[in-house]
Scaffold this active site. Structure first.
Site, PDB file in Angstrom:
ATOM      1  CE  LYS A 113      12.035   3.553   0.757  1.00 55.61           C
ATOM      2  NZ  LYS A 113      11.208   4.204  -0.094  1.00 55.61           N
ATOM      3  CE1 TYR A 140       7.632   6.033   3.824  1.00 51.71           C
ATOM      4  CE2 TYR A 140       7.569   3.240   3.859  1.00 51.71           C
ATOM      5  CZ  TYR A 140       8.238   4.575   3.456  1.00 51.71           C
ATOM      6  OH  TYR A 140       9.370   4.546   2.910  1.00 51.71           O
ATOM      7  CG  PHE A 183       2.217   6.229  -3.371  1.00 51.90           C
ATOM      8  CD1 PHE A 183       2.821   6.068  -2.203  1.00 51.90           C
ATOM      9  CD2 PHE A 183       1.835   7.580  -3.963  1.00 51.90           C
ATOM     10  CE1 PHE A 183       3.474   7.147  -1.738  1.00 51.90           C
ATOM     11  CE2 PHE A 183       2.566   8.500  -3.212  1.00 51.90           C
ATOM     12  CZ  PHE A 183       3.149   8.363  -2.127  1.00 51.90           C
ATOM     13  NE  ARG A 229      14.239  14.247   2.383  1.00 53.68           N
ATOM     14  CZ  ARG A 229      13.307  13.415   2.265  1.00 53.68           C
ATOM     15  NH1 ARG A 229      12.869  12.359   2.974  1.00 53.68           N
ATOM     16  NH2 ARG A 229      12.452  13.774   1.291  1.00 53.68           N
ATOM     17  NE  ARG A 267      14.979   7.711  -2.461  1.00 56.20           N
ATOM     18  CZ  ARG A 267      14.242   8.477  -1.561  1.00 56.20           C
ATOM     19  NH1 ARG A 267      14.275   9.817  -1.762  1.00 56.20           N
ATOM     20  NH2 ARG A 267      13.610   7.773  -0.640  1.00 56.20           N
ATOM     21  CG  ASN A 290      12.574   5.699  -3.321  1.00 54.71           C
ATOM     22  OD1 ASN A 290      12.682   4.729  -2.320  1.00 54.71           O
ATOM     23  ND2 ASN A 290      11.871   6.724  -3.303  1.00 54.71           N
ATOM     24  CG  HIS A 330      12.623   6.343   5.244  1.00 53.50           C
ATOM     25  ND1 HIS A 330      11.549   7.059   4.749  1.00 53.50           N
ATOM     26  CD2 HIS A 330      13.137   6.688   6.417  1.00 53.50           C
ATOM     27  CE1 HIS A 330      11.277   7.986   5.815  1.00 53.50           C
ATOM     28  NE2 HIS A 330      12.043   7.462   6.982  1.00 53.50           N
ATOM     29  CD  GLU A 337      10.739   8.890   9.864  1.00 57.48           C
ATOM     30  OE1 GLU A 337       9.803   9.217   9.204  1.00 57.48           O
ATOM     31  OE2 GLU A 337      12.081   8.959   9.453  1.00 57.48           O
TER      32      GLU A 337
HETATM   33  P1  IDP Z   1      10.695  10.286   0.351  1.00 56.84           P
HETATM   34  O1  IDP Z   1      11.049   8.882   0.615  1.00 56.84           O
HETATM   35  O2  IDP Z   1      11.744  10.930  -0.287  1.00 56.84           O
HETATM   36  O3  IDP Z   1      10.645  11.007   1.911  1.00 56.84           O
HETATM   37  P2  IDP Z   1       7.877  10.495   0.538  1.00 56.84           P
HETATM   38  O4  IDP Z   1       7.038  11.649  -0.275  1.00 56.84           O
HETATM   39  O5  IDP Z   1       8.228  10.546   2.014  1.00 56.84           O
HETATM   40  O6  IDP Z   1       9.231  10.336  -0.085  1.00 56.84           O
HETATM   41  O7  IDP Z   1       7.140   9.122   0.089  1.00 56.84           O
HETATM   42  C1  IDP Z   1       7.587   7.971   0.682  1.00 56.84           C
HETATM   43  C2  IDP Z   1       8.009   6.877  -0.239  1.00 56.84           C
HETATM   44  O8  IDP Z   1       6.868   6.602  -0.948  1.00 56.84           O
HETATM   45  C3  IDP Z   1       9.012   7.108  -1.452  1.00 56.84           C
HETATM   46  O9  IDP Z   1      10.310   6.914  -0.991  1.00 56.84           O
HETATM   47  C4  IDP Z   1       8.646   6.278  -2.431  1.00 56.84           C
HETATM   48  O10 IDP Z   1       9.267   4.914  -2.339  1.00 56.84           O
HETATM   49  C5  IDP Z   1       7.108   6.199  -2.204  1.00 56.84           C
HETATM   50  N1  IDP Z   1       6.401   7.061  -3.364  1.00 56.84           N
HETATM   51  C6  IDP Z   1       6.263   8.387  -3.191  1.00 56.84           C
HETATM   52  N2  IDP Z   1       5.635   8.855  -3.969  1.00 56.84           N
HETATM   53  C7  IDP Z   1       5.110   7.754  -4.874  1.00 56.84           C
HETATM   54  C8  IDP Z   1       4.502   7.662  -6.012  1.00 56.84           C
HETATM   55  O11 IDP Z   1       3.827   8.635  -6.651  1.00 56.84           O
HETATM   56  N3  IDP Z   1       4.200   6.453  -6.494  1.00 56.84           N
HETATM   57  C9  IDP Z   1       4.726   5.311  -5.873  1.00 56.84           C
HETATM   58  N4  IDP Z   1       5.312   5.436  -4.726  1.00 56.84           N
HETATM   59  C10 IDP Z   1       5.680   6.802  -4.261  1.00 56.84           C
HETATM   60 MG    MG Z   2       9.406  10.891   3.444  1.00 50.02          MG
END
Ligand code: IDP
Ligand code: MG
Length: 161
Positions: free
Chosen positions: A20, A60, A68, A96, A113, A123, A126, A137
């Site tokens: 990212k 997304y 968010f 993952r 991470r 973080n 992705h 994707e």
């Molecule tokens: P992942 O990236 O580990 O698959 P997802 O739940 O798919 O996690 O969420 C996508 C992205 O959204 C996360 O990588 C993170 O950057 C952001 N995100 C997820 N949860 C939160 C939150 O509670 N606050 C702010 N950003 C979040």
């Molecule tokens: Mg995800």
């Protein structure tokens, strides 16, 4: 031998991985690629792009009800992203694991991470979370002809055939 190779090729799976804008700006491209490469996974597509907000929303789409979502899509489209496809046995699930938990406060040390990020909104990486999302994707980010098919010399040492 040929049969074994064919069987092995049939098992290969692919995942979509993206560095990212925070990972790119922090100079972590090589670090991330290196972790996937050293593990034994094979890079079959890569490009650097600035996604539009509309494209980020498509990427997304599963999260569109989350509070968010808007900030996340603004962020993903705020600068260059390194988009990649990695191939190998178990690459979706193990990718993952290499990445670590979504919230870097909860990611184990040793994960990308865990080692390199501090907050959930930054973080750095992705990774597809399952076979269906991986397929979708990859299709969203790449044209089929952008995926390169090749045999790596290391494969016989990684897989033993
Ligand atoms: P992942 O990236 O580990 O698959 P997802 O739940 O798919 O996690 O969420 C996508 C992205 O959204 C996360 O990588 C993170 O950057 C952001 N995100 C997820 N949860 C939160 C939150 O509670 N606050 C702010 N950003 C979040
Ligand atoms: Mg995800």
């Amino acid at each position: 031998m040929l049969q074994e190779q064919e069987a092995h090729a049939a098992e290969l799976e692919r995942t979509f991985i993206a560095i990212k804008p925070d990972g790119v700006q922090r100079g972590l491209i090589a670090e991330v690629i290196s972790r996937f490469e050293r593990k034994g996974f094979k890079l079959v597509a890569i490009k650097i792009v600035v996604p539009s907000k509309d494209f980020a929303q498509k990427h997304y789409h599963d999260l569109k009800e989350r509070p968010f979502f808007n900030g996340l899509c603004d962020f993903l489209s705020s600068g260059p992203v390194v988009a990649m496809v990695w191939e190998g046995e178990g690459v979706i699930r193990y990718g993952r694991k290499l990445i670590g938990a979504t919230d870097p406060q909860k990611s184990e040390p040793g994960t990308i991470r865990g080692d390199l990020a501090v907050i959930v909104g930054r973080n750095i990486i992705h990774g597809s979370d399952g076979p269906e999302t991986a397929k979708d994707e990859i299709a969203l980010w790449f044209k089929p002809e952008e995926l390169v098919k090749y045999t790596s010399n290391a494969e016989k040492w990684i897989y033993g055939n």
